[in-house]
Design an enzyme around this catalytic site. Structure first.
Site, PDB file in Angstrom:
ATOM      1  N   GLU A  41      -4.774  -0.005  -8.155  1.00 21.65           N
ATOM      2  CA  GLU A  41      -3.780   1.020  -8.450  1.00 21.65           C
ATOM      3  C   GLU A  41      -2.539   0.270  -8.957  1.00 21.65           C
ATOM      4  O   GLU A  41      -1.957  -0.542  -8.226  1.00 21.65           O
ATOM      5  CB  GLU A  41      -3.469   1.776  -7.147  1.00 21.65           C
ATOM      6  CG  GLU A  41      -2.739   3.065  -7.301  1.00 21.65           C
ATOM      7  CD  GLU A  41      -2.579   3.792  -5.955  1.00 21.65           C
ATOM      8  OE1 GLU A  41      -2.541   3.144  -4.889  1.00 21.65           O
ATOM      9  OE2 GLU A  41      -2.488   5.030  -5.986  1.00 21.65           O
ATOM     10  N   HIS A  67      -2.018  -2.666  -6.377  1.00 21.77           N
ATOM     11  CA  HIS A  67      -2.567  -2.291  -5.075  1.00 21.77           C
ATOM     12  C   HIS A  67      -4.085  -2.397  -5.109  1.00 21.77           C
ATOM     13  O   HIS A  67      -4.771  -1.544  -5.696  1.00 21.77           O
ATOM     14  CB  HIS A  67      -2.108  -0.861  -4.730  1.00 21.77           C
ATOM     15  CG  HIS A  67      -2.565  -0.393  -3.399  1.00 21.77           C
ATOM     16  ND1 HIS A  67      -2.795   0.925  -3.107  1.00 21.77           N
ATOM     17  CD2 HIS A  67      -2.847  -1.067  -2.257  1.00 21.77           C
ATOM     18  CE1 HIS A  67      -3.197   1.041  -1.862  1.00 21.77           C
ATOM     19  NE2 HIS A  67      -3.239  -0.152  -1.322  1.00 21.77           N
ATOM     20  N   ASN A 111      -3.060   6.313  -1.035  1.00 25.91           N
ATOM     21  CA  ASN A 111      -2.747   6.564   0.371  1.00 25.91           C
ATOM     22  C   ASN A 111      -2.089   7.913   0.624  1.00 25.91           C
ATOM     23  O   ASN A 111      -2.111   8.402   1.749  1.00 25.91           O
ATOM     24  CB  ASN A 111      -1.906   5.418   0.926  1.00 25.91           C
ATOM     25  CG  ASN A 111      -2.806   4.242   1.251  1.00 25.91           C
ATOM     26  OD1 ASN A 111      -3.918   4.417   1.735  1.00 25.91           O
ATOM     27  ND2 ASN A 111      -2.344   3.036   0.961  1.00 25.91           N
ATOM     28  N   SER A 143       0.829  -1.205   0.000  1.00 30.57           N
ATOM     29  CA  SER A 143       0.000   0.000   0.000  1.00 30.57           C
ATOM     30  C   SER A 143       0.861   1.251   0.000  1.00 30.57           C
ATOM     31  O   SER A 143       0.342   2.346  -0.169  1.00 30.57           O
ATOM     32  CB  SER A 143      -0.932  -0.009   1.207  1.00 30.57           C
ATOM     33  OG  SER A 143      -0.195  -0.250   2.371  1.00 30.57           O
TER      34      SER A 143
HETATM   35  N1  CAA Z   1     -17.421  -9.645   0.277  1.00 30.50           N
HETATM   36  C1  CAA Z   1     -18.554  -9.596  -0.435  1.00 30.50           C
HETATM   37  N2  CAA Z   1     -19.476  -8.621  -0.306  1.00 30.50           N
HETATM   38  C2  CAA Z   1     -19.204  -7.667   0.615  1.00 30.50           C
HETATM   39  C3  CAA Z   1     -18.051  -7.646   1.386  1.00 30.50           C
HETATM   40  C4  CAA Z   1     -17.114  -8.689   1.191  1.00 30.50           C
HETATM   41  N3  CAA Z   1     -15.974  -8.764   1.872  1.00 30.50           N
HETATM   42  N4  CAA Z   1     -18.067  -6.551   2.192  1.00 30.50           N
HETATM   43  C5  CAA Z   1     -19.213  -5.908   1.921  1.00 30.50           C
HETATM   44  N5  CAA Z   1     -19.916  -6.577   0.973  1.00 30.50           N
HETATM   45  C6  CAA Z   1     -21.185  -6.189   0.380  1.00 30.50           C
HETATM   46  C7  CAA Z   1     -22.383  -6.464   1.244  1.00 30.50           C
HETATM   47  O1  CAA Z   1     -22.844  -7.773   1.085  1.00 30.50           O
HETATM   48  C8  CAA Z   1     -23.390  -5.434   0.722  1.00 30.50           C
HETATM   49  O2  CAA Z   1     -23.994  -5.882  -0.460  1.00 30.50           O
HETATM   50  P1  CAA Z   1     -25.414  -5.249  -0.978  1.00 30.50           P
HETATM   51  O3  CAA Z   1     -25.368  -3.771  -0.782  1.00 30.50           O
HETATM   52  O4  CAA Z   1     -25.464  -5.642  -2.421  1.00 30.50           O
HETATM   53  O5  CAA Z   1     -26.432  -5.913  -0.114  1.00 30.50           O
HETATM   54  C9  CAA Z   1     -22.519  -4.261   0.328  1.00 30.50           C
HETATM   55  O6  CAA Z   1     -21.194  -4.762   0.206  1.00 30.50           O
HETATM   56  C10 CAA Z   1     -22.555  -3.208   1.365  1.00 30.50           C
HETATM   57  O7  CAA Z   1     -22.181  -3.773   2.628  1.00 30.50           O
HETATM   58  P2  CAA Z   1     -22.821  -3.378   3.995  1.00 30.50           P
HETATM   59  O8  CAA Z   1     -24.265  -3.062   3.812  1.00 30.50           O
HETATM   60  O9  CAA Z   1     -22.439  -4.429   4.977  1.00 30.50           O
HETATM   61  O10 CAA Z   1     -22.036  -2.089   4.464  1.00 30.50           O
HETATM   62  P3  CAA Z   1     -21.728  -0.754   3.666  1.00 30.50           P
HETATM   63  O11 CAA Z   1     -22.900  -0.294   2.891  1.00 30.50           O
HETATM   64  O12 CAA Z   1     -21.086   0.158   4.645  1.00 30.50           O
HETATM   65  O13 CAA Z   1     -20.603  -1.186   2.608  1.00 30.50           O
HETATM   66  C11 CAA Z   1     -18.319  -1.170   2.180  1.00 30.50           C
HETATM   67  C12 CAA Z   1     -19.430  -1.769   2.996  1.00 30.50           C
HETATM   68  C13 CAA Z   1     -18.400  -1.667   0.728  1.00 30.50           C
HETATM   69  C14 CAA Z   1     -17.021  -1.665   2.811  1.00 30.50           C
HETATM   70  C15 CAA Z   1     -18.442   0.393   2.202  1.00 30.50           C
HETATM   71  O14 CAA Z   1     -18.621   0.827   3.526  1.00 30.50           O
HETATM   72  C16 CAA Z   1     -17.256   1.083   1.641  1.00 30.50           C
HETATM   73  O15 CAA Z   1     -17.110   1.230   0.433  1.00 30.50           O
HETATM   74  N6  CAA Z   1     -16.364   1.594   2.538  1.00 30.50           N
HETATM   75  C17 CAA Z   1     -15.142   2.271   2.167  1.00 30.50           C
HETATM   76  C18 CAA Z   1     -14.114   1.258   1.832  1.00 30.50           C
HETATM   77  C19 CAA Z   1     -12.820   1.872   1.464  1.00 30.50           C
HETATM   78  O16 CAA Z   1     -12.617   3.072   1.461  1.00 30.50           O
HETATM   79  N7  CAA Z   1     -11.848   1.022   1.147  1.00 30.50           N
HETATM   80  C20 CAA Z   1     -10.522   1.433   0.870  1.00 30.50           C
HETATM   81  C21 CAA Z   1      -9.736   1.307   2.108  1.00 30.50           C
HETATM   82  S1  CAA Z   1      -8.099   1.813   1.853  1.00 30.50           S
HETATM   83  C22 CAA Z   1      -7.365   0.464   1.229  1.00 30.50           C
HETATM   84  O17 CAA Z   1      -7.870  -0.608   1.120  1.00 30.50           O
HETATM   85  C23 CAA Z   1      -6.008   0.697   0.753  1.00 30.50           C
HETATM   86  C24 CAA Z   1      -4.936   0.768   1.735  1.00 30.50           C
HETATM   87  O18 CAA Z   1      -3.819   0.628   1.286  1.00 30.50           O
HETATM   88  C25 CAA Z   1      -5.080   1.035   3.159  1.00 30.50           C
END
Ligand code: CAA
Length: 284
Positions: free
Chosen positions: A153, A141, A191, A120
């Site tokens: 990425e 990434h 990031n 990352s």
């Molecule tokens: N596998 C399959 N489906 C998943 C899942 C997984 N691991 N996690 C969530 N889902 C699905 C759920 O089943 C749900 O599906 P439907 O809407 O079709 O019913 C959908 O995603 C939404 O889930 P939730 O209702 O439980 O919760 P939510 O609406 O808050 O969504 C989320 C969850 C997709 C994680 C959303 O909150 C989100 O996009 N959050 C931001 C994530 C983000 O910013 N990620 C980047 C992080 S930084 C990184 O990764 C890089 C780094 O280097 C640090």
């Protein structure tokens, strides 16, 4: 190039298992490797649980799930890289560990094999430099949760060849993702922009500007972010957030990347977010 069918993923954690899942869903034969069998078993359970979410929504059948799982094999033996066309490393975010893995993979994998890292923030150019195939080393990434997030990425090391780059861009599309290319500088783009925002949210808490719930609510409702910055930090892991801030601080030598002392304190206390049961919020 780019039509990789035999994939190996090093690391069965949150990111590694997610990458294994999307590759298997895209029809690849995938080997998931980690240093202990309990880690690969946990990785498999993570994949099964994620696939079940698609089954519940009617997007996958139980039969398809079985076929996908059938494409996944697990091992603790890194020597299995000898049959991979691409290896994606998703091990711990420590440069020394990643360098050691890249040196080993370089010895084991066939000379045409591409070596990718899911780092990352660590320098891909430095990982490429420890191998005898620096032009075949690249960053891929993925974002967490990998099965849901569209972005990959793609980070070009200084040495990455056009052939490797084009092949990996195509491969990411084959996985159903949207690849976006960036150059190799600290934090890349994702990031470099995300972590200072999270760090600033921690400063707001530290200075008593608002409670965690208020900070998150403002960013969710006001900016349409799916999660507030503190909730997202808990989800990513506060140790990871601190580590990336340190990479930015060291890499640019600019005080604007100074990690918030409160973030450091939470990490010292072992309050690492969701994975440890407590971060800015408490998890059952
Ligand atoms: N596998 C399959 N489906 C998943 C899942 C997984 N691991 N996690 C969530 N889902 C699905 C759920 O089943 C749900 O599906 P439907 O809407 O079709 O019913 C959908 O995603 C939404 O889930 P939730 O209702 O439980 O919760 P939510 O609406 O808050 O969504 C989320 C969850 C997709 C994680 C959303 O909150 C989100 O996009 N959050 C931001 C994530 C983000 O910013 N990620 C980047 C992080 S930084 C990184 O990764 C890089 C780094 O280097 C640090």
């Amino acid at each position: 190039m780019g039509n990789y069918q035999r994939v190996m993923v090093i690391g069965a954690g949150q990111m590694g298992s997610g990458i294994v899942q999307v590759a298997a869903q895209a029809g690849c034969e995938v080997v998931m490797q980690d240093i202990k069998e309990e880690y690969t078993e946990r990785g498999k359970r993570t994949i099964e649980a994620s696939l079940q979410r698609f089954v519940k929504k009617g997007q996958l059948s139980e039969e398809e799930t079985a076929v996908i799982m059938g494409r996944v094999t697990t091992t603790t033996d890194i020597n299995q890289a000898k049959s991979a066309q691409i290896v994606i490393e998703a091990a711990t975010e420590q440069l020394a560990i990643k360098k050691e893995i890249f040196m080993k993979l370089d010895q084991i994998a066939p000379k045409e094999t591409v070596l990718a890292t899911n780092t990352s923030s660590l320098p891909v150019t430095e990982l490429a430099a420890v191998t005898n195939r620096p032009e075949q080393v690249i960053g891929m990434h993925f974002m967490n949760p990998v099965p849901m997030m569209k972005l990959v990425e793609v980070i070009r090391a200084l040495q990455t060849s056009d052939e490797t780059f084009n092949g990996v861009m195509k491969f990411a599309e084959q996985l159903g993702k949207k690849p976006v290319a960036v150059q190799d500088f600290p934090g890349f783009i994702s990031n470099r922009i995300l972590m200072p925002m999270i760090n600033e949210a921690v400063y707001c808490l530290y200075e008593g500007v608002a409670e965690p719930e208020a900070i998150d609510e403002i960013m969710k409702l006001g900016m349409n972010h799916p999660m507030g910055p503190l909730q997202l930090a808990d989800f990513i892991g506060l140790d990871t957030c601190l580590y990336i801030m340190e990479v930015l601080y060291d890499g640019f030598g600019d005080s604007k990347y100074r990690p918030c002392p409160l973030l450091r304190k939470y990490v010292t206390a072992g309050w690492l977010g969701k994975k440890s049961g407590r971060g800015f919020y408490v998890y059952a």
